[in-house]
Design a protein around this motif. Sequence first.
Motif, PDB file in Angstrom:
ATOM      1  N   SER A  54      24.339  -0.981  36.661  1.00  0.00           N
ATOM      2  CA  SER A  54      24.085  -1.248  35.569  1.00  0.00           C
ATOM      3  C   SER A  54      23.907   0.133  34.469  1.00  0.00           C
ATOM      4  N   GLU A  55      23.137  -0.079  33.017  1.00  0.00           N
ATOM      5  CA  GLU A  55      23.532   1.139  32.369  1.00  0.00           C
ATOM      6  C   GLU A  55      21.113   1.500  31.978  1.00  0.00           C
ATOM      7  N   ILE A  56      20.540   1.240  33.495  1.00  0.00           N
ATOM      8  CA  ILE A  56      19.264   1.325  33.577  1.00  0.00           C
ATOM      9  C   ILE A  56      19.705   2.442  34.659  1.00  0.00           C
ATOM     10  N   ALA A  69      12.661 -14.085  30.402  1.00  0.00           N
ATOM     11  CA  ALA A  69      13.826 -13.411  29.518  1.00  0.00           C
ATOM     12  C   ALA A  69      12.374 -13.603  28.158  1.00  0.00           C
ATOM     13  N   PRO A  70      11.982 -14.745  27.538  1.00  0.00           N
ATOM     14  CA  PRO A  70      10.846 -15.110  26.750  1.00  0.00           C
ATOM     15  C   PRO A  70       9.917 -14.119  27.151  1.00  0.00           C
ATOM     16  N   ALA A  71       9.919 -14.151  28.387  1.00  0.00           N
ATOM     17  CA  ALA A  71       8.557 -13.351  28.460  1.00  0.00           C
ATOM     18  C   ALA A  71       9.099 -11.619  27.383  1.00  0.00           C
ATOM     19  N   LEU A  72       9.559 -11.179  28.131  1.00  0.00           N
ATOM     20  CA  LEU A  72      10.214 -10.011  27.269  1.00  0.00           C
ATOM     21  C   LEU A  72      10.471  -9.708  26.015  1.00  0.00           C
ATOM     22  N   LEU A  79       4.000   5.150  27.420  1.00  0.00           N
ATOM     23  CA  LEU A  79       3.371   5.384  26.740  1.00  0.00           C
ATOM     24  C   LEU A  79       3.784   6.188  26.192  1.00  0.00           C
ATOM     25  N   LEU A  80       4.372   6.834  25.846  1.00  0.00           N
ATOM     26  CA  LEU A  80       5.231   8.417  25.151  1.00  0.00           C
ATOM     27  C   LEU A  80       6.161   7.891  24.249  1.00  0.00           C
ATOM     28  N   THR A  81       7.397   6.533  24.481  1.00  0.00           N
ATOM     29  CA  THR A  81       8.098   5.990  24.146  1.00  0.00           C
ATOM     30  C   THR A  81       7.886   4.661  23.655  1.00  0.00           C
ATOM     31  N   GLY A  82       7.278   4.323  23.700  1.00  0.00           N
ATOM     32  CA  GLY A  82       6.686   2.712  23.133  1.00  0.00           C
ATOM     33  C   GLY A  82       7.564   1.494  23.584  1.00  0.00           C
ATOM     34  N   ARG A  83       8.513   1.768  24.533  1.00  0.00           N
ATOM     35  CA  ARG A  83       9.707   1.194  24.940  1.00  0.00           C
ATOM     36  C   ARG A  83       8.892   0.184  26.429  1.00  0.00           C
ATOM     37  N   GLU A 133      20.690  -8.019  33.967  1.00  0.00           N
ATOM     38  CA  GLU A 133      21.015  -8.392  32.659  1.00  0.00           C
ATOM     39  C   GLU A 133      20.176  -7.628  31.641  1.00  0.00           C
ATOM     40  N   ILE A 134      18.577  -9.614  31.675  1.00  0.00           N
ATOM     41  CA  ILE A 134      17.351  -9.245  30.889  1.00  0.00           C
ATOM     42  C   ILE A 134      16.821  -7.666  30.419  1.00  0.00           C
ATOM     43  N   LEU A 135      16.421  -7.261  31.560  1.00  0.00           N
ATOM     44  CA  LEU A 135      16.459  -6.197  31.495  1.00  0.00           C
ATOM     45  C   LEU A 135      16.565  -5.089  30.787  1.00  0.00           C
ATOM     46  N   GLN A 136      17.822  -4.480  30.630  1.00  0.00           N
ATOM     47  CA  GLN A 136      18.980  -4.316  29.378  1.00  0.00           C
ATOM     48  C   GLN A 136      18.940  -4.819  28.593  1.00  0.00           C
ATOM     49  N   ALA A 137      18.771  -5.965  28.586  1.00  0.00           N
ATOM     50  CA  ALA A 137      18.787  -6.764  27.022  1.00  0.00           C
ATOM     51  C   ALA A 137      17.800  -6.387  26.220  1.00  0.00           C
TER      52      ALA A 137
END
Length: 145
Positions: A39-41, A141-144, A61-65, A11-15
């Motif tokens: 999940s959606e991942i 969550a705060p680290a992300l 690197l390609l997407t910045g995400r 959930e945290i990764l998706q958020a």
Amino acid sequence: MSKRVTDILVEILQAAGERTCYGIVGDTLNRIAHVIDRSEIDWVHMWHEEAGAFAAQGEALLTGRLAACAGSCNPGSLHFINGLHEANRNRAPVILIATQVSRQDIGFESIQEIDFNDVFKGCSIFCGMIVTPDIGVTQIAPALA
């Protein structure tokens, strides 16, 4: 039924906008892989963990995400180290989900146990171990963000 660590983590990764996770299913990673599958991942199975880390870095690197890679307990997660050092050097936003031996085996020098904080401190901004769902929310969550 209460949520498990795996549910909270995904959930945290998706958020955080995670879309892909590169890794190898098996052993201690199976529960996380099942939750990611629901999940959606997207899960991308890799032939080797090191390739998963490099793939995650390339995507980041390609997407910045944020991009993720995942592996089972030692020695699986140790194979990510080269790709994570490269991602850190290039400032690519990559997260590694490295599973550990069972909680009751931690601290008893189990053959598969490893101190991830010690191993990954040179190539990470944050490294933590989640053993209960509330730790996932308060630390990860705060680290992300």
